[in-house]
Enzyme design. Structure first.
Site, PDB file in Angstrom:
ATOM      1  N   HIS A 101       0.797  -1.140  -0.018  1.00 55.89           N
ATOM      2  CA  HIS A 101      -0.039  -0.092   0.019  1.00 55.89           C
ATOM      3  C   HIS A 101       0.914   1.340  -0.030  1.00 55.89           C
ATOM      4  O   HIS A 101       2.110   1.376   0.589  1.00 55.89           O
ATOM      5  CB  HIS A 101      -0.972   0.088   1.237  1.00 55.89           C
ATOM      6  N   ASP A 103       0.620   5.125   1.651  1.00 54.20           N
ATOM      7  CA  ASP A 103      -0.267   5.638   3.017  1.00 54.20           C
ATOM      8  C   ASP A 103      -1.375   6.751   2.734  1.00 54.20           C
ATOM      9  O   ASP A 103      -0.995   7.526   1.929  1.00 54.20           O
ATOM     10  CB  ASP A 103       0.567   6.103   4.182  1.00 54.20           C
ATOM     11  N   HIS A 257       4.702   0.246  -0.335  1.00 55.80           N
ATOM     12  CA  HIS A 257       5.594  -0.460   0.713  1.00 55.80           C
ATOM     13  C   HIS A 257       4.759  -1.594   1.501  1.00 55.80           C
ATOM     14  O   HIS A 257       3.354  -1.471   1.268  1.00 55.80           O
ATOM     15  CB  HIS A 257       6.050   0.353   1.781  1.00 55.80           C
ATOM     16  N   ARG A 272       5.422   6.483  13.641  1.00 57.93           N
ATOM     17  CA  ARG A 272       5.127   6.878  12.093  1.00 57.93           C
ATOM     18  C   ARG A 272       4.529   8.241  12.096  1.00 57.93           C
ATOM     19  O   ARG A 272       3.634   8.661  13.036  1.00 57.93           O
ATOM     20  CB  ARG A 272       4.326   6.102  11.650  1.00 57.93           C
TER      21      ARG A 272
HETATM   22  C1  SIN Z   1       3.387   1.241   7.339  1.00 56.68           C
HETATM   23  O1  SIN Z   1       2.553   0.691   6.410  1.00 56.68           O
HETATM   24  O2  SIN Z   1       3.017   2.530   7.525  1.00 56.68           O
HETATM   25  C2  SIN Z   1       4.264   0.491   8.431  1.00 56.68           C
HETATM   26  C3  SIN Z   1       5.285  -0.126   7.803  1.00 56.68           C
HETATM   27  C4  SIN Z   1       6.062  -0.728   9.110  1.00 56.68           C
HETATM   28  O3  SIN Z   1       5.593  -1.166  10.176  1.00 56.68           O
HETATM   29  O4  SIN Z   1       7.273  -1.545   8.576  1.00 56.68           O
END
Ligand code: SIN
Length: 281
Positions: A101, A103, A257, A272
């Site tokens: 995905h 974000d 990612h 995050r």
């Molecule tokens: C995310 O998708 O923002 C998290 C990625 C992660 O936990 O490595």
């Protein structure tokens, strides 16, 4: 052009670079910020190792790229509305962000970028995969590029955060607010032009793109499945192995990612912060 204030070592042929010579717990000089911004545009994902930063440093670093945004469906870290705490406890089976995905593409102005900080890591596993969606676009045939031109993707938060969305079926420790409302939905071009580099990339993702505007459900599904699979090819990817003190920033406008879920029995905590973006065109 080389760098004068930082060192940048690319990780793969596709994307990602390790940056050294920067201490993110100190205020950053304008020249350093400008070089980090350039390195981000060139490498799409930047990895800073051995950092020792507080939530305030985390937000200050992200804020050097733009205004911060708040995740609309999660309960933030106490006292820090801009920080999402991504937690997988040792008894959880499901992780947050475990599918490909980009974000928050379900909002009108999806994030420019995202900064993650490792807070607690499993002894092994828990890597994050990133992929270069400029490269995915470049690898399409001219006929497919023409076909995608002008096409609009529908991005919907309900698929993940709605009453019947994936998060409502998952038992996980990252605190997500599930609502029955239609919630955020936005339409964005399937081929996006990056506002700074002016390069084109594919801008659909398996997490949030649910349909193609004007196409039947079946047609949307077939075309989107092709694009998702294409964007997930290994040659476009970089695998980040986290170490204590790792900080990562990615350009959310031209990458997608996913977080690997291969560390059951161990705790993983990542913080995050999201940097506000502009309307894709
Ligand atoms: C995310 O998708 O923002 C998290 C990625 C992660 O936990 O490595």
């Amino acid at each position: 052009m080389g760098y004068e204030t930082i060192s940048v070592s690319p990780n793969t042929g596709a994307l990602g670079a390790e940056v050294s010579g920067v201490d993110l717990s100190q205020p950053l000089d304008g020249r350093v910020v400008a070089e980090i911004r350039r390195a981000l545009l060139e490498n799409l994902v930047l990895v800073f190792r051995n950092q020792n930063i507080t939530p305030e440093h985390h937000k200050a670093f992200a804020a050097s790229f733009g205004e911060l945004d708040i995740h609309p469906y999660s309960v933030p870290l106490a006292g820090h509305p801009e920080i999402l705490e991504i937690v997988k406890e040792k008894d959880d089976r499901v992780n947050f962000g475990g599918g490909w995905h980009a974000d928050m593409t379900y909002i009108e102005t999806p994030p420019l970028g995202v900064v993650l900080v490792a807070r607690e890591l499993p002894p092994r596993g828990g890597d994050t995969l990133f992929a270069n969606l400029y490269a995915a676009y470049d690898a399409l045939s001219d006929a497919m590029k023409q076909r995608l031109e002008g096409m609009q993707g529908v991005h919907d938060a309900g698929a993940t955060y709605g009453a019947t969305g994936t998060k409502s079926r998952e038992n996980q420790s990252t605190k997500v607010v599930i609502t029955g409302q239609a919630q955020h939905s936005a339409t964005h071009p399937v081929v996006r032009t990056h506002p700074e580099t002016k390069r084109k990339s594919i801008f659909v993702n398996d997490g949030h793109t649910v349909a193609l505007q004007g196409f039947s459900k079946q047609e949307s599904k077939a075309l989107l499945s092709f694009l998702f699979e294409h964007c997930e090819k290994h040659e476009f990817a970089f695998r980040l192995s986290w170490t204590e003190g790792t900080v990562v920033i990615w350009d959310n406008r031209c990458t997608h990612h996913m977080a690997l879920n291969d560390y059951h029995g161990h705790r993983r905590v990542i913080h995050r912060v999201v940097i506000r973006g502009d309307r894709p065109y």
